[in-house]
Motif scaffolding. Sequence first.
Motif, PDB file in Angstrom:
ATOM      1  N   LYS A  28       0.826  -1.210   0.000  1.00 44.52           N
ATOM      2  CA  LYS A  28       0.000   0.000   0.000  1.00 44.52           C
ATOM      3  C   LYS A  28       0.859   1.258   0.000  1.00 44.52           C
ATOM      4  O   LYS A  28       0.552   2.228  -0.693  1.00 44.52           O
ATOM      5  N   ALA A  29       1.924   1.247   0.795  1.00 45.24           N
ATOM      6  CA  ALA A  29       2.796   2.426   0.853  1.00 45.24           C
ATOM      7  C   ALA A  29       3.504   2.616  -0.489  1.00 45.24           C
ATOM      8  O   ALA A  29       3.642   3.744  -0.975  1.00 45.24           O
ATOM      9  N   SER A  30       3.921   1.526  -1.110  1.00 53.46           N
ATOM     10  CA  SER A  30       4.611   1.630  -2.407  1.00 53.46           C
ATOM     11  C   SER A  30       3.659   2.144  -3.468  1.00 53.46           C
ATOM     12  O   SER A  30       4.025   2.948  -4.330  1.00 53.46           O
ATOM     13  N   ARG A  31       2.409   1.691  -3.401  1.00 49.33           N
ATOM     14  CA  ARG A  31       1.410   2.157  -4.359  1.00 49.33           C
ATOM     15  C   ARG A  31       1.155   3.649  -4.180  1.00 49.33           C
ATOM     16  O   ARG A  31       1.090   4.403  -5.153  1.00 49.33           O
ATOM     17  N   GLU A  32       1.052   4.066  -2.910  1.00 53.87           N
ATOM     18  CA  GLU A  32       0.786   5.471  -2.638  1.00 53.87           C
ATOM     19  C   GLU A  32       1.937   6.352  -3.138  1.00 53.87           C
ATOM     20  O   GLU A  32       1.722   7.453  -3.635  1.00 53.87           O
ATOM     21  N   MET A  33       3.162   5.840  -2.995  1.00 51.29           N
ATOM     22  CA  MET A  33       4.322   6.589  -3.499  1.00 51.29           C
ATOM     23  C   MET A  33       4.189   6.800  -5.011  1.00 51.29           C
ATOM     24  O   MET A  33       4.355   7.922  -5.510  1.00 51.29           O
ATOM     25  N   ALA A  34       3.839   5.737  -5.724  1.00 52.12           N
ATOM     26  CA  ALA A  34       3.695   5.832  -7.185  1.00 52.12           C
ATOM     27  C   ALA A  34       2.544   6.775  -7.547  1.00 52.12           C
ATOM     28  O   ALA A  34       2.662   7.606  -8.459  1.00 52.12           O
ATOM     29  N   TYR A  39       4.824  -2.020  -7.835  1.00 53.65           N
ATOM     30  CA  TYR A  39       4.479  -0.615  -7.616  1.00 53.65           C
ATOM     31  C   TYR A  39       5.749   0.232  -7.647  1.00 53.65           C
ATOM     32  O   TYR A  39       5.751   1.354  -8.141  1.00 53.65           O
ATOM     33  N   ARG A  40       6.796  -0.314  -7.068  1.00 53.66           N
ATOM     34  CA  ARG A  40       8.042   0.453  -7.075  1.00 53.66           C
ATOM     35  C   ARG A  40       8.574   0.592  -8.498  1.00 53.66           C
ATOM     36  O   ARG A  40       9.077   1.641  -8.880  1.00 53.66           O
ATOM     37  N   ASP A  41       8.403  -0.469  -9.301  1.00 54.47           N
ATOM     38  CA  ASP A  41       8.836  -0.380 -10.695  1.00 54.47           C
ATOM     39  C   ASP A  41       8.079   0.717 -11.440  1.00 54.47           C
ATOM     40  O   ASP A  41       8.661   1.410 -12.281  1.00 54.47           O
ATOM     41  N   ILE A  42       6.790   0.879 -11.098  1.00 56.70           N
ATOM     42  CA  ILE A  42       6.029   1.969 -11.734  1.00 56.70           C
ATOM     43  C   ILE A  42       6.689   3.303 -11.396  1.00 56.70           C
ATOM     44  O   ILE A  42       6.855   4.180 -12.235  1.00 56.70           O
ATOM     45  N   SER A  90      14.730  -0.366  -0.442  1.00 55.71           N
ATOM     46  CA  SER A  90      14.789  -0.274  -1.902  1.00 55.71           C
ATOM     47  C   SER A  90      15.021   1.163  -2.353  1.00 55.71           C
ATOM     48  O   SER A  90      15.669   1.400  -3.365  1.00 55.71           O
ATOM     49  N   LEU A  91      14.507   2.118  -1.558  1.00 56.31           N
ATOM     50  CA  LEU A  91      14.757   3.517  -1.914  1.00 56.31           C
ATOM     51  C   LEU A  91      16.238   3.833  -1.811  1.00 56.31           C
ATOM     52  O   LEU A  91      16.806   4.532  -2.653  1.00 56.31           O
ATOM     53  N   GLY A 129      20.917  -0.109  -9.981  1.00 58.52           N
ATOM     54  CA  GLY A 129      20.661   0.118 -11.398  1.00 58.52           C
ATOM     55  C   GLY A 129      19.195   0.217 -11.770  1.00 58.52           C
ATOM     56  O   GLY A 129      18.847   0.284 -12.942  1.00 58.52           O
ATOM     57  N   LYS A 130      18.321   0.238 -10.748  1.00 56.42           N
ATOM     58  CA  LYS A 130      16.888   0.299 -11.057  1.00 56.42           C
ATOM     59  C   LYS A 130      16.484   1.705 -11.502  1.00 56.42           C
ATOM     60  O   LYS A 130      15.491   1.878 -12.185  1.00 56.42           O
TER      61      LYS A 130
END
Length: 402
Positions: free
Chosen positions: A107-113, A136-139, A170-171, A178-179
Amino acid sequence: MTGSEETDNIFATGDIFANRELVRVGHVPELARVVGRDDEVNAIGQALGPATVGGPPETTIVYGKTGTGKSLVTRCVSREAHHEAEGNDVAFQYAYVDCSDYQTEAKASREMARELAANLSVGVDVPRVGIAAADYRDITWDLLSEYGIDSFVVILDEIDKLDDDELLRSLSRARESGKSSTHIGAICISNKIEFRERLNERIDSSLQDNELVFDPYDAEQLREILQNRTDAFEEGVLEPDVIPKVAALSAKEHGDARKAIDTLYEAGRLAEKQGTESVTIAHVDDAVQRAEVNRFEKLVGGTTPHVKHILHALALLTADNPEQEAFRTHRIYTIYTKLAEQEGADALSEDRVYRLLKEQSFLGITESNHTGGGQSEGSYLEHRLLRRPEIVIQALNESEKE
Ligand SMILES: Nc1ncnc2c1ncn2[C@@H]1O[C@H](COP(=O)(O)OP(=O)(O)OP(=O)(O)O)[C@@H](O)[C@H]1O
Ligand SMILES: [Mg+2]
């Protein structure tokens, strides 16, 4: 009905507020209204400074008790950094995530995107469910690269509510893994100082450089904060002693600016409801009392009617005997049985009431102590109410009416 007859405007708002938004919870005022936090504003400015010229923001951890301006200062300075970067022709973006609303990794990753997409004003459809946190992070990484963002900061507010540290990890690694080629940083906020050690253990030591602690406000600072919002009210409506009074009360109670602003707003609302021309310290007292009653109602909301009658009995005794602090079980029991009867309930036994009173002390509402009676009497238990009796009586009267 004649055509000229005037009807009352049922939507009339009165003459108290000129701009009530300014004293509403959740309103994020501009940096110019932030008072007495220069050091903190500068420290966050320093951390975000490199990002305004296209470099890496420094990750920062912000601690401090509730209502000390952590969320406000962080959001204001981030917004300011965005303007500054624009002036420098740098693509800087930030995303604000309140982890108490988004407690899981996904949910937090989605909200970030979602926040990033909204701030970029692009209509990216971020799926609500069905994809993993990593997707979500990839988005997010895709958006950063597609829009050529130089620097990106994620504000993780109330980070102690987040059930996992993968997002933070991950941040901090997105670039080296390299992401993403964007410079990425985070500002982590928590009002739990206890959380400090846990966070220190969990995150990279490289993130521990910037730690900022927000102290509670004193009465003078609270007075200034409130003074800076008086344009919420119509001119001349606030009596001069109102703000000093609210500031003094809030300073005594943990120096919480949120509570101070809220009390001022509630005092204004009471004046508005009563149709008076000004807000007085009597309104402030009423607002404080109202808030205490609400808190007490919440506290006893889940207990049984018997417990409420027992507390009611003790409150009545306390109010009627101002010279006395504590009362024996039997005296409370006598009044309790009357209250229970009035409500049509079968009274519990005196022994059961005695035991409930002992238990209630865990709620912090009463306190029970052994007292030596006369030689012939031996020791007995006395119960004391730890709240103002008028608050307890008002709250229980209201809850009985429901
Ligand atoms: N220095 C300040 N100047 C003006 N207003 C302030 C200041 N500090 C706090 N406020 C106001 O007080 C309220 C609480 O501040 P904020 O939300 O930043 O607290 P917080 O430290 O994040 O608390 P919590 O830990 O409970 O989230 C907000 O309405 C905010 O606008
Ligand atoms: Mg906050």
